[in-house]
Structure formats: structure tokens, C-alpha cells
Design a protein around this motif. Structure first.
Motif, PDB file in Angstrom:
ATOM      1  N   ASN A 245     -43.742 -28.396  80.219  1.00 43.98           N
ATOM      2  CA  ASN A 245     -43.824 -29.848  80.004  1.00 43.98           C
ATOM      3  C   ASN A 245     -43.024 -30.320  78.800  1.00 43.98           C
ATOM      4  N   ILE A 246     -42.377 -29.424  78.092  1.00 44.83           N
ATOM      5  CA  ILE A 246     -41.585 -29.831  76.933  1.00 44.83           C
ATOM      6  C   ILE A 246     -40.289 -30.486  77.415  1.00 44.83           C
ATOM      7  N   PRO A 247     -39.943 -31.659  76.923  1.00 43.55           N
ATOM      8  CA  PRO A 247     -38.651 -32.254  77.270  1.00 43.55           C
ATOM      9  C   PRO A 247     -37.500 -31.335  76.864  1.00 43.55           C
ATOM     10  N   LYS A 248     -36.507 -31.250  77.704  1.00 40.43           N
ATOM     11  CA  LYS A 248     -35.380 -30.351  77.460  1.00 40.43           C
ATOM     12  C   LYS A 248     -34.699 -30.669  76.125  1.00 40.43           C
ATOM     13  N   ARG A 249     -34.652 -31.967  75.759  1.00 38.30           N
ATOM     14  CA  ARG A 249     -33.963 -32.343  74.513  1.00 38.30           C
ATOM     15  C   ARG A 249     -34.659 -31.749  73.287  1.00 38.30           C
ATOM     16  N   GLU A 250     -36.015 -31.573  73.384  1.00 40.25           N
ATOM     17  CA  GLU A 250     -36.732 -30.996  72.252  1.00 40.25           C
ATOM     18  C   GLU A 250     -36.433 -29.512  72.108  1.00 40.25           C
ATOM     19  N   ILE A 251     -36.338 -28.815  73.246  1.00 39.78           N
ATOM     20  CA  ILE A 251     -35.982 -27.398  73.204  1.00 39.78           C
ATOM     21  C   ILE A 251     -34.570 -27.230  72.649  1.00 39.78           C
ATOM     22  N   GLU A 252     -33.660 -28.112  73.073  1.00 41.02           N
ATOM     23  CA  GLU A 252     -32.291 -28.046  72.564  1.00 41.02           C
ATOM     24  C   GLU A 252     -32.250 -28.315  71.056  1.00 41.02           C
ATOM     25  N   LYS A 253     -33.150 -29.189  70.591  1.00 43.87           N
ATOM     26  CA  LYS A 253     -33.203 -29.479  69.155  1.00 43.87           C
ATOM     27  C   LYS A 253     -33.665 -28.246  68.376  1.00 43.87           C
ATOM     28  N   ILE A 254     -34.677 -27.580  68.909  1.00 43.76           N
ATOM     29  CA  ILE A 254     -35.153 -26.336  68.279  1.00 43.76           C
ATOM     30  C   ILE A 254     -34.041 -25.298  68.258  1.00 43.76           C
ATOM     31  N   LYS A 255     -33.362 -25.116  69.390  1.00 42.11           N
ATOM     32  CA  LYS A 255     -32.275 -24.137  69.479  1.00 42.11           C
ATOM     33  C   LYS A 255     -31.163 -24.471  68.500  1.00 42.11           C
ATOM     34  N   SER A 256     -30.894 -25.763  68.331  1.00 40.63           N
ATOM     35  CA  SER A 256     -29.846 -26.179  67.402  1.00 40.63           C
ATOM     36  C   SER A 256     -30.203 -25.824  65.960  1.00 40.63           C
ATOM     37  N   ILE A 257     -31.461 -26.034  65.603  1.00 35.06           N
ATOM     38  CA  ILE A 257     -31.911 -25.675  64.248  1.00 35.06           C
ATOM     39  C   ILE A 257     -31.759 -24.173  64.018  1.00 35.06           C
ATOM     40  N   LEU A 258     -32.109 -23.387  65.045  1.00 31.17           N
ATOM     41  CA  LEU A 258     -32.109 -21.923  64.921  1.00 31.17           C
ATOM     42  C   LEU A 258     -30.734 -21.311  65.119  1.00 31.17           C
ATOM     43  N   SER A 259     -29.761 -22.119  65.623  1.00 29.58           N
ATOM     44  CA  SER A 259     -28.468 -21.562  66.045  1.00 29.58           C
ATOM     45  C   SER A 259     -28.704 -20.389  66.987  1.00 29.58           C
ATOM     46  N   CYS A 260     -29.581 -20.623  67.951  1.00 32.31           N
ATOM     47  CA  CYS A 260     -30.115 -19.540  68.779  1.00 32.31           C
ATOM     48  C   CYS A 260     -29.600 -19.630  70.212  1.00 32.31           C
ATOM     49  N   ASN A 261     -29.022 -18.529  70.695  1.00 32.22           N
ATOM     50  CA  ASN A 261     -28.593 -18.436  72.088  1.00 32.22           C
ATOM     51  C   ASN A 261     -29.565 -17.605  72.924  1.00 32.22           C
ATOM     52  N   SER A 262     -30.484 -16.904  72.236  1.00 33.15           N
ATOM     53  CA  SER A 262     -31.407 -16.009  72.928  1.00 33.15           C
ATOM     54  C   SER A 262     -32.727 -16.751  73.178  1.00 33.15           C
ATOM     55  N   MET A 263     -32.987 -17.104  74.435  1.00 33.07           N
ATOM     56  CA  MET A 263     -34.188 -17.843  74.773  1.00 33.07           C
ATOM     57  C   MET A 263     -34.652 -17.442  76.158  1.00 33.07           C
ATOM     58  N   LEU A 264     -35.951 -17.441  76.365  1.00 32.11           N
ATOM     59  CA  LEU A 264     -36.461 -17.157  77.703  1.00 32.11           C
ATOM     60  C   LEU A 264     -37.768 -17.886  77.929  1.00 32.11           C
ATOM     61  N   TYR A 265     -38.043 -18.185  79.211  1.00 30.81           N
ATOM     62  CA  TYR A 265     -39.315 -18.761  79.649  1.00 30.81           C
ATOM     63  C   TYR A 265     -40.143 -17.631  80.248  1.00 30.81           C
ATOM     64  N   THR A 266     -41.406 -17.561  79.870  1.00 31.51           N
ATOM     65  CA  THR A 266     -42.219 -16.455  80.367  1.00 31.51           C
ATOM     66  C   THR A 266     -43.703 -16.785  80.206  1.00 31.51           C
ATOM     67  N   THR A 267     -44.520 -15.850  80.656  1.00 28.96           N
ATOM     68  CA  THR A 267     -45.964 -15.902  80.440  1.00 28.96           C
ATOM     69  C   THR A 267     -46.373 -14.553  79.872  1.00 28.96           C
ATOM     70  N   VAL A 268     -46.750 -14.528  78.590  1.00 25.48           N
ATOM     71  CA  VAL A 268     -46.942 -13.246  77.918  1.00 25.48           C
ATOM     72  C   VAL A 268     -48.253 -12.561  78.288  1.00 25.48           C
ATOM     73  N   LYS A 269     -49.090 -13.204  79.100  1.00 20.01           N
ATOM     74  CA  LYS A 269     -50.329 -12.560  79.537  1.00 20.01           C
ATOM     75  C   LYS A 269     -50.121 -11.725  80.798  1.00 20.01           C
ATOM     76  N   THR A 270     -48.898 -11.691  81.331  1.00 18.04           N
ATOM     77  CA  THR A 270     -48.625 -10.901  82.528  1.00 18.04           C
ATOM     78  C   THR A 270     -47.689  -9.737  82.189  1.00 18.04           C
ATOM     79  N   ILE A 271     -47.789  -8.682  82.979  1.00 14.63           N
ATOM     80  CA  ILE A 271     -46.919  -7.516  82.780  1.00 14.63           C
ATOM     81  C   ILE A 271     -45.457  -7.918  82.945  1.00 14.63           C
TER      82      ILE A 271
END
Length: 457
Positions: free
Chosen positions: A337-363
Motif C-alpha cells: 500500500n505504500i505509494p511508489k513515489r515514497e519508496i523512490e524517495k527512500i531509495k534516493s536517500i539511500l542511493s540504493c539499487n538493492s531492493m526486494l518485496y517479500t514476506t519474511v514469515k515464509t520460507i
């Protein structure tokens, strides 16, 4: 004549088998004294079963004995191994019998030191022995095994030989300038020294990753409270180490555990959620978290993909700005539910190219994170031309010093300074590289190296 040395070669504690190792010129005579059933003629590399006895002939233990004749042994000297039951008492009594029969207690690392002094190993191979013993996972073990087989020593020797050829030709140019002998030009000297400097640069570059491979890669899990950091840690460890609740601030202190990812040793630190709080204990935990972030090799920032980002998320992103970061958007199963622009803002702050969507409660979700961590460190994985990874700080220091001397020589050549001056710098590089393989290592260096070994090795 060299001493005959003896030590218990297996770790202290109870075990199925324990070994007392004896090495030196009196090894066979000591075997004949300790081993009651020893035949008059002992065949090398044959196993003999019988009983160990003390100096009064009292049986200590059942054992098998093996005699190995110099120079075809690890140390290069005669060696006998007594393999008895893994009782501390039994092994100490067998060792005492060996001492009474003429051996002395070995110093730490003395067996390996003798192997070096007898030409069975170069110094880099000797140091690989301790790395092999202390390896925390498969990759460091593999690197140490390659070095024990001589791969690093061979590459260093190759570079030294090429530098030695340059020095020899420089001597010809200096000593016989007017003779009818083929002279080597400055440009040819430059080309060869720059080639060897490039090889040194590759070895130094490999050390950046080699230290991580040897000592372990430190991962810091960060994010605001209740985004799934503790669940991620438990998943990476394969056990419930961190408490998981939906109550903010459950993790009030840093939690540190070791694991293996992709064959590399990993130290995972689950940090307290970084937020404003009036709780004094939680404040202390947050300060410790900030310190752990500063020394981490990789920061994994976890955000909750099911909820809008908050100011706290951006504050955390600014705090880890400049670090190597993997951004994990968690709770994919609940919907992003996070707007894409907010994720891009976070990535911009971090200068981060490494990102993934997941659910950490599953194998499957944890598997995606592990794969991403592996990929990040695979990018930094660098081998030298000879396929080596430098893991030893002493080696790196010598390589850096040799490189600096070679650069000085190259700069002097480039300025067409007299070869007599250039030769001094190039010779320094040659000598420093010899420290790595032991050709020019001082007694002080040898003492430092072998003092790090355990008894019996």
C-alpha cells in the motif's frame, strides 16, 4: 642436532580418538620406548596396534602407532603419531612418557614452523594452516585450502621473479653502460614494472573482500518498530532467537547471532527500533543500535509495505545514508500500500539499487532475502590474476608497502632519474614481497606468525 618435540595434537576434551605427535630425530627411539609391542624393525607408514606404557612399564592405554620417515612428512623431520582414546588423562600420560623418553614440549606452532624451516611450506602456506583451523564456514575454508596448496605463494614468487629480472637488467645497464651488451630502455622497464604493479593492485583489491570472508560479514537489521526485523532475523537464523510481537519496542537492545549465507560467515545484529521514546532502557538500546549500524558491512532496512511510510522511516534512512544497504519491503502477502513515489524517495536517500518485496514469515520470503545478500557480496568478490583472495592483514600490509615502493620506482623512471636511484625503490619492493613467503622474513616476523598457533600444530 634439532630437538625432538612432542605435543597433544587434538583438542582438549573427551573424544573417540586423541593424538600425541612427536617430531624430530629421536622420534623412532621414543616410539620403541613408549610402544610396548614395537617390533625391532619399524616399517614407515605402517600402523601398529599395541599399548602405551610409562617409564615403569605400566600400561597407559590401547593405541595405534605410525612412524613416518623424513623428509616425507609434514614437518620434514621424522614423525611418530600415537593415536589413543580421547581421554585427557591418557593423552597427558602418553605425552609425559614421550618427554621422559627424550622429547620436549613443543612451542605453539612449532610443528608448522619446522615445516617452514625445512622447506616443506612457504610462510604464506604456514599461515594458511591456522586460517584453515579457524575457518568459520565453507568459503574461508576453501580460500585457506587454496593458500595451503601454495596458490598465493606461487603468485607472489612469480611477481618477485619478474621484478628480479628487472633488477638484473638494471644492474647490467648501470655496470656496463659502454659495453657491447644489449641495454633495456626506460620505456621497457616502465612497461614491466607497471605490469607487476597492476598484479599487486589486484591482490590488494582482493583483500577488501578477503577480510570479510575471513572474519565474517556484519549485517545490521534496521527499521522502525514492528516492521518485521525480528521475524527476518529468526528466518535467517532458522530459529526463534528474537521475540516477535505486535507491541512496538519489543526489541529493547541489540541481539547478535552468527549464521552462514552462501558459504560465508555472517554476524546478524537485530537492532532496537529507532524511534523517539521516554523509556530510558529503550533509549540505551537505540544508541547501541546506532553504533552497530556505523560498523556494519551491510545494513538491511525493513519497511512495512502494508502501511504508509512515516517520518521515522525517513529519519532512519537519513541515518544510514552512505552505507551499503538492502531495502526490504516486507508484508507483501498483506498487499503493498505504500505509494511508489515514497519508496523512490527512500531509495534516493539511500542511493540504493538493492531492493526486494517479500514476506519474511515464509520460507520463500527468507530465501529471497538470502539470495539478495549473496548477490550484493558477490558483486564485491574479487580475485587476483592468480585466482587468489588475500585474507591475511600481514600480507595486505606487505603488499601495500611493496606497491608504494614500486610506484615510487615507476615515477622515478617516468622522470628519467638515474637507474641507481630507481633500483633502490624496486629492490625494496622485491624485499618486502619476500616477507610474505618467508624469503626475507625477520625472526621477529616468524615469532609473531607462529605465536598465533595452537599447541600441537
Amino acid at each position: 642436532m634439532a630437538d625432538t618435540i612432542a605435543a597433544i595434537a587434538t583438542p582438549l576434551g573427551e573424544g573417540g580418538v586423541g593424538v600425541v605427535r612427536v617430531s624430530g630425530p629421536d622420534s623412532l627411539s621414543i616410539m620403541k620406548i613408549i610402544y610396548r609391542e614395537c617390533p625391532d624393525e619399524v616399517i614407515p607408514r605402517h600402523v601398529y596396534y599395541g599399548h602405551a606404557v610409562d617409564n615403569e612399564g605400566i600400561v597407559i592405554d590401547d593405541m595405534v602407532s605410525i612412524y613416518m620417515k623424513a623428509p616425507h612428512t609434514f614437518t620434514g623431520d621424522d614423525v611418530v603419531e600415537f593415536q589413543a582414546h580421547g581421554s585427557n588423562v591418557s593423552l597427558r600420560l602418553i605425552l609425559r612418557s614421550a618427554i621422559t623418553a627424550g622429547a620436549r614440549i613443543a612451542d605453539p606452532g612449532e610443528f608448522t614452523k619446522n615445516a617452514f624451516l625445512n622447506g616443506r611450506l612457504d610462510l604464506s602456506q604456514a599461515e594458511a594452516v591456522i586460517d584453515l583451523i579457524k575457518a568459520k564456514s565453507e568459503k574461508p575454508l576453501s580460500i585457506a585450502s587454496d593458500q595451503l596448496n601454495g596458490s598465493l605463494g606461487q603468485e607472489i614468487a612469480s611477481i618477485r621473479n619478474n621484478i628480479k629480472d628487472v633488477l638484473a637488467q638494471m644492474a647490467v645497464n648501470i655496470d656496463f653502460p659502454d659495453e657491447d651488451i644489449e641495454q633495456v630502455s626506460y620505456d621497457e622497464f616502465l612497461a614491466e614494472l607497471m605490469k607487476q604493479q597492476g598484479r599487486l593492485g589486484n591482490l590488494i583489491k582482493s583483500a577488501e573482500f578477503g577480510k570479510l570472508a575471513r572474519e565474517g560479514i556484519k549485517l545490521a537489521l534496521v527499521g522502525r518498530t514492528n516492521v518485521g526485523k525480528s521475524s527476518l532475523m529468526n528466518g535467517l537464523l532458522g530459529e526463534d532467537r528474537a521475540i516477535v510481537t505486535n507491541i512496538p519496542g519489543t526489541t529493547r537492545d541489540t541481539i547478535e547471532e552468527s549464521a552462514t549465507i552462501g558459504g560465508y560467515p555472517i554476524v546478524i545484529v537485530d537492532t532496537a527500533g529507532i524511534r523517539d521514546t521516554d523509556d530510558l532502557i529503550e533509549q540505551i538500546g537505540i544508541e547501541k543500535s546506532k553504533n552497530e549500524i556505523n560498523i556494519a558491512d551491510l545494513v538491511i532496512m525493513v519497511i512495512d509495505g502494508n502501511r504508509d511510510l512515516e517520518d521515522e522511516d525517513f529519519e532512519i534512512a537519513h541515518h544510514i545514508e552512505g552505507k551499503k544497504v538492502l531495502l526490504v519491503v516486507n508484508k507483501e502477502d498483506l498487499g503493498i500500500n505504500i505509494p511508489k513515489r515514497e519508496i523512490e524517495k527512500i531509495k534516493s536517500i539511500l542511493s540504493c539499487n538493492s531492493m526486494l518485496y517479500t514476506t519474511v514469515k515464509t520460507i520463500e520470503g527468507i530465501g529471497k532475502v538470502r539470495d539478495a545478500i549473496e548477490d550484493i557480496f558477490a558483486e564485491g568478490f574479487f580475485k587476483s590474476e592468480g585466482g587468489n583472495i588475500v585474507t591475511n592483514e600481514r600480507h595486505k600490509d606487505a603488499l601495500v608497502r611493496a606497491s608504494e615502493s614500486l610506484v615510487q620506482g615507476i615515477e622515478l623512471l617516468d622522470m628519467h632519474e638515474p637507474l641507481e636511484i630507481v633500483e633502490i625503490e624496486v629492490h625494496d619492493a622485491f624485499q618486502i614481497l619476500g616477507e610474505i613467503i618467508g624469503e626475507t622474513a625477520s625472526e621477529e616476523i616468524l615469532d609473531t606468525v607462529f605465536s598465533k598457533f595452537c599447541l600441537g600444530k
